[in-house]
Structure formats: C-alpha cells, structure tokens
Write an enzyme that holds these catalytic residues in place. Structure first.
Site, PDB file in Angstrom:
ATOM      1  N   LYS A 102       0.858  -1.184   0.000  1.00 35.20           N
ATOM      2  CA  LYS A 102       0.000   0.000   0.000  1.00 35.20           C
ATOM      3  C   LYS A 102       0.891   1.231   0.000  1.00 35.20           C
ATOM      4  O   LYS A 102       1.886   1.286   0.743  1.00 35.20           O
ATOM      5  CB  LYS A 102      -0.916   0.032   1.229  1.00 35.20           C
ATOM      6  CG  LYS A 102      -1.799   1.281   1.276  1.00 35.20           C
ATOM      7  CD  LYS A 102      -2.691   1.289   2.505  1.00 35.20           C
ATOM      8  CE  LYS A 102      -3.547   2.548   2.537  1.00 35.20           C
ATOM      9  NZ  LYS A 102      -4.426   2.610   3.722  1.00 35.20           N
ATOM     10  N   SER A 133       6.653   5.991  -0.350  1.00 35.92           N
ATOM     11  CA  SER A 133       7.971   5.347  -0.409  1.00 35.92           C
ATOM     12  C   SER A 133       8.467   4.893   0.955  1.00 35.92           C
ATOM     13  O   SER A 133       9.678   4.746   1.162  1.00 35.92           O
ATOM     14  CB  SER A 133       9.000   6.286  -1.059  1.00 35.92           C
ATOM     15  OG  SER A 133       8.584   6.659  -2.360  1.00 35.92           O
ATOM     16  N   ARG A 134       7.546   4.687   1.890  1.00 34.99           N
ATOM     17  CA  ARG A 134       7.878   4.237   3.242  1.00 34.99           C
ATOM     18  C   ARG A 134       8.711   5.248   4.020  1.00 34.99           C
ATOM     19  O   ARG A 134       9.315   4.914   5.037  1.00 34.99           O
ATOM     20  CB  ARG A 134       8.608   2.877   3.206  1.00 34.99           C
ATOM     21  CG  ARG A 134       7.762   1.732   2.640  1.00 34.99           C
ATOM     22  CD  ARG A 134       6.519   1.505   3.510  1.00 34.99           C
ATOM     23  NE  ARG A 134       5.758   0.328   3.120  1.00 34.99           N
ATOM     24  CZ  ARG A 134       4.714   0.338   2.309  1.00 34.99           C
ATOM     25  NH1 ARG A 134       4.312   1.491   1.763  1.00 34.99           N
ATOM     26  NH2 ARG A 134       4.058  -0.765   2.034  1.00 34.99           N
ATOM     27  N   LEU A 135       8.754   6.498   3.554  1.00 36.56           N
ATOM     28  CA  LEU A 135       9.444   7.559   4.278  1.00 36.56           C
ATOM     29  C   LEU A 135       8.434   8.272   5.174  1.00 36.56           C
ATOM     30  O   LEU A 135       8.102   9.441   4.989  1.00 36.56           O
ATOM     31  CB  LEU A 135      10.107   8.531   3.293  1.00 36.56           C
ATOM     32  CG  LEU A 135      11.139   7.896   2.357  1.00 36.56           C
ATOM     33  CD1 LEU A 135      11.716   8.928   1.405  1.00 36.56           C
ATOM     34  CD2 LEU A 135      12.258   7.227   3.160  1.00 36.56           C
TER      35      LEU A 135
END
Length: 212
Positions: free
Chosen positions: A9, A189-191
């Site tokens: 996701k 971007s999982r940041l």
C-alpha cells in the site's frame, strides 16, 4: 490467493510536520481523534492496551477509550482480568490507536493507576443495563465450560438486581499517565513521518523526529 508478502500500500493521504504539529502531545492527540471521529472510521475510540506479566511475557487486547485529559487516558475493565493482574504487578503499560483509513498511528506509554471509586461509579451507571449486568456475569479471563455459564450468570444477576445493579467491586477504571507519545503518519515510499514527545523533568515535552 495472493501471497501475503506481496501485499503493498502506498501511503499518500497526509503529512506530519513539526511546524504544523502541536507542542503539547495531548492537543495533537485530540486533533487526530476528532478527525478520526469526523471521518467516521470504524471504532475510532478502539485502542490496544499492552501489559507485561510477572513472567515478562507481554500481552495485548483491544479496549475502548472512555476519557482523556491532562491527567491521562481512561478506560474501564474487570480488575481481576489478566490485564488487571498484570497491572497490579507492573503498573507500566502502552496504548496504541491505529486509524487505518487515515494512515495514522498513535502510541502512548506511561504508568497506570486506578481511577477513583466516584469516577468508576459515575461511568458504570451511565452504561446500558445489559452492559452493567454483563460486568457481573463475566469472570473475565477465567476458563469457563461454555457460553451457558455467561447466560446463566446474566439471568441470575438480572433477577437479583433488576434495574439497579451496583458497580461490582472487581470492575472499574484505569488511567494511563503518559510520559511518552509517538505520532506516525504514513508517507509515500515508506518515508513515513514519526514524531516522539518525551516528558522532561520540568514537566515540558521534548518533541523529536524519529526515522521511520
């Protein structure tokens, strides 16, 4: 069936910036909780409570927040349940709210104490009748032979107390007094954005950004 390791996701709904967040974590929590309620996410008041027993094994369960203020976060339960016994031996606990639709998580840590009898009485008597009877009927966390035990107990206490069941001595509220808060906002971007508030010796809060 899709492989669970392939589930993905992208989090892109919002952001959490130091300049736009509150200096007081309680105000930040209140803002997010109100937004969760107004967004009509499923059970915005549901939170996970984590405790640790004398065997050092952690355990979790989901309960409903029933109040919050500068003194802490309040919920109600059976004092003789597993969490009750664990809190009696180790009063430190952690809470977590996960508002999936908003891509937000709040984590809270601190020491737990029982609320006053007056607070527990007031909340107990505000509950629906069947919930008040249920507090008597369920020996929470104990092994029972079947659902018949609960139904039989409920019938017995309903007949005994009629419309005015008193608060059971084994049932009441807990208040977690936070000394650490974390607010997590999903980002692309999982940041992700992750802010931690730590209680300082002078009673102020230190706000820091953590790597996700």
């Amino acid at each position: 069936m899709k492989n669970i390791s392939d589930l993905r996701k992208s989090y892109e709904r919002a952001e959490l910036d130091e300049s736009a967040s509150h200096a007081d974590p309680l105000q930040q929590f209140e803002q997010w909780l109100k937004e969760a309620i107004s967004s009509e996410v499923p059970e915005p008041n549901a939170m996970t409570v984590a405790t640790v027993g004398s065997n050092l094994r952690p355990s979790t369960r989901v309960v409903l927040i029933k109040g919050y203020d500068a003194q802490g976060i309040v919920w109600y339960t059976n004092y003789e349940s597993r969490k009750g016994h664990e809190l009696a031996g180790n009063p430190y606990a952690a809470l977590q709210f996960h508002w999936v639709e908003l891509e937000r998580v709040v984590r809270i840590e601190g020491v737990v104490e029982r609320v006053s009898d007056a607070e527990s009485d007031a909340y107990f008597h505000s509950r629906p009748l069947d919930s008040r009877i249920g507090a008597w009927a369920s020996p929470q966390s104990e092994v029972i032979s079947g659902r018949t035990v609960l139904v039989t107990n409920a019938a017995k206490y309903a007949a005994q107390f009629l419309l005015q069941p008193p608060r059971p001595p084994h049932w009441g509220g807990y208040r977690l007094k936070p000394d650490n808060w974390q607010f997590w906002q999903g980002r692309k971007s999982r940041l992700h954005d992750r802010l931690r508030y730590s209680l300082e010796a002078d009673g102020t809060w230190l706000r820091e950004r953590l790597a996700p």
